[in-house]
Design a protein around this motif. Structure first.
Motif, PDB file in Angstrom:
ATOM      1  N   ARG A 240      -1.540  -0.441  -3.336  1.00 35.34           N
ATOM      2  CA  ARG A 240      -0.726  -0.105  -4.497  1.00 35.34           C
ATOM      3  C   ARG A 240       0.439  -1.086  -4.573  1.00 35.34           C
ATOM      4  O   ARG A 240       1.011  -1.460  -3.560  1.00 35.34           O
TER       5      ARG A 240
ATOM      6  N   ARG B 268      -4.160   3.407   0.733  1.00 37.93           N
ATOM      7  CA  ARG B 268      -4.760   2.755  -0.438  1.00 37.93           C
ATOM      8  C   ARG B 268      -3.834   1.658  -0.953  1.00 37.93           C
ATOM      9  O   ARG B 268      -2.601   1.789  -0.904  1.00 37.93           O
TER      10      ARG B 268
ATOM     11  N   TYR C 132       0.827  -1.198   0.000  1.00 41.45           N
ATOM     12  CA  TYR C 132       0.000   0.000   0.000  1.00 41.45           C
ATOM     13  C   TYR C 132       0.866   1.254   0.000  1.00 41.45           C
ATOM     14  O   TYR C 132       2.090   1.205   0.181  1.00 41.45           O
TER      15      TYR C 132
ATOM     16  N   GLY D 158     -11.853   1.298  -0.372  1.00 41.82           N
ATOM     17  CA  GLY D 158     -11.144   0.100  -0.826  1.00 41.82           C
ATOM     18  C   GLY D 158     -11.204  -1.045   0.173  1.00 41.82           C
ATOM     19  O   GLY D 158     -10.331  -1.914   0.168  1.00 41.82           O
TER      20      GLY D 158
END
Length: 243
Positions: free
Chosen positions: A224, A222, A39, A194
């Protein structure tokens, strides 16, 4: 007779031992509820001294898998561009003016206050600790954790986990001798989107620093994915390119 048989079956069922809680699986679920394996996030650190003096830092952080994390200082201006890297138990600090990454330890602190580098660059509890015991206390599980290696900042943790959300509410950190080092308080559960619903505030106090408080505010988390090259000492001068 039928009533007696049913009563016997009910009594037998009621005295069956409770299903044992898999503490390690529970700790892993806590990790996953706190954040995905990989993330990016933004957070603010606030150190408050007994006289009310405050110092604030804003950081951008990237994590990959179970063992890699890098954090970039965005403010204050005096620290902007600095970066810290953690790979497993190894940590480095990059200072633009120096140009060469410096080795640091988990018990040191690049931000001062009560947070040390282990708090700043926390990977996953389930990677660093084994669950020695799980106790049910009303609405909480109390997990007794023991560090897997001597390289971990705290030898033992006592973690209270909300049974509804499976999120930590309080963690007490101890040395190998049993001395309480600090207490972490997790507050203000927030939906980050999310599927990430977790505390947005972590406050820390310590009996070793009476009157001092350190707070971590999470503004954005988030999922990633990152390439492996991001988590290397050679990339520290380029971490700002990830934003």
């Amino acid at each position: 007779m039928r009533i007696l048989i049913l009563l016997s079956l009910f009594i037998a069922a009621s005295i069956q031992p409770a299903v044992a809680i898999d503490g390690q699986e529970l700790l892993l679920q806590v990790d996953r509820n706190m954040a995905p394996e990989s993330y990016e996030m933004y957070r603010k650190l606030i150190n408050t001294e007994p006289d009310g003096t405050r110092k604030e830092f804003v950081l951008y952080t990237a994590k990959k898998g179970h063992d890699s994390m890098v954090a970039l200082f965005l403010s204050p201006a005096t620290d902007a561009g600095r970066a810290t890297l953690r790979v497993d138990e190894n940590m480095w600090l990059y200072i633009p003016e120096v140009g060469k990454p410096l080795r640091i330890t988990s018990l040191q602190s690049v931000v001062g206050g009560i947070f040390n580098n282990s708090d700043l660059m926390r990977l996953e509890f389930s990677l660093e600790y084994q669950v020695d015991a799980v106790v049910e206390e009303g609405d909480y599980y109390l997990l007794e954790l023991k560090a897997n290696t001597d390289a971990v900042a705290y030898d033992r943790l006592r973690m209270w986990v909300d049974r509804t959300h499976l999120l930590p509410t309080k963690i007490e950190a101890y040395t190998a001798s049993g001395m309480l080092v600090k207490t972490l308080h997790y507050k203000n559960i927030r939906d980050f989107g999310g599927g990430i619903v977790r505390p947005s505030v972590m406050e820390t106090d310590s009996p070793l620093y009476l009157g001092y408080k350190s707070t971590m505010l999470f503004a954005d988390i988030r999922p990633r994915e990152f390439g492996d090259e991001v988590f290397s000492v050679n990339y520290l001068s380029r971490v700002k390119e990830l934003r």
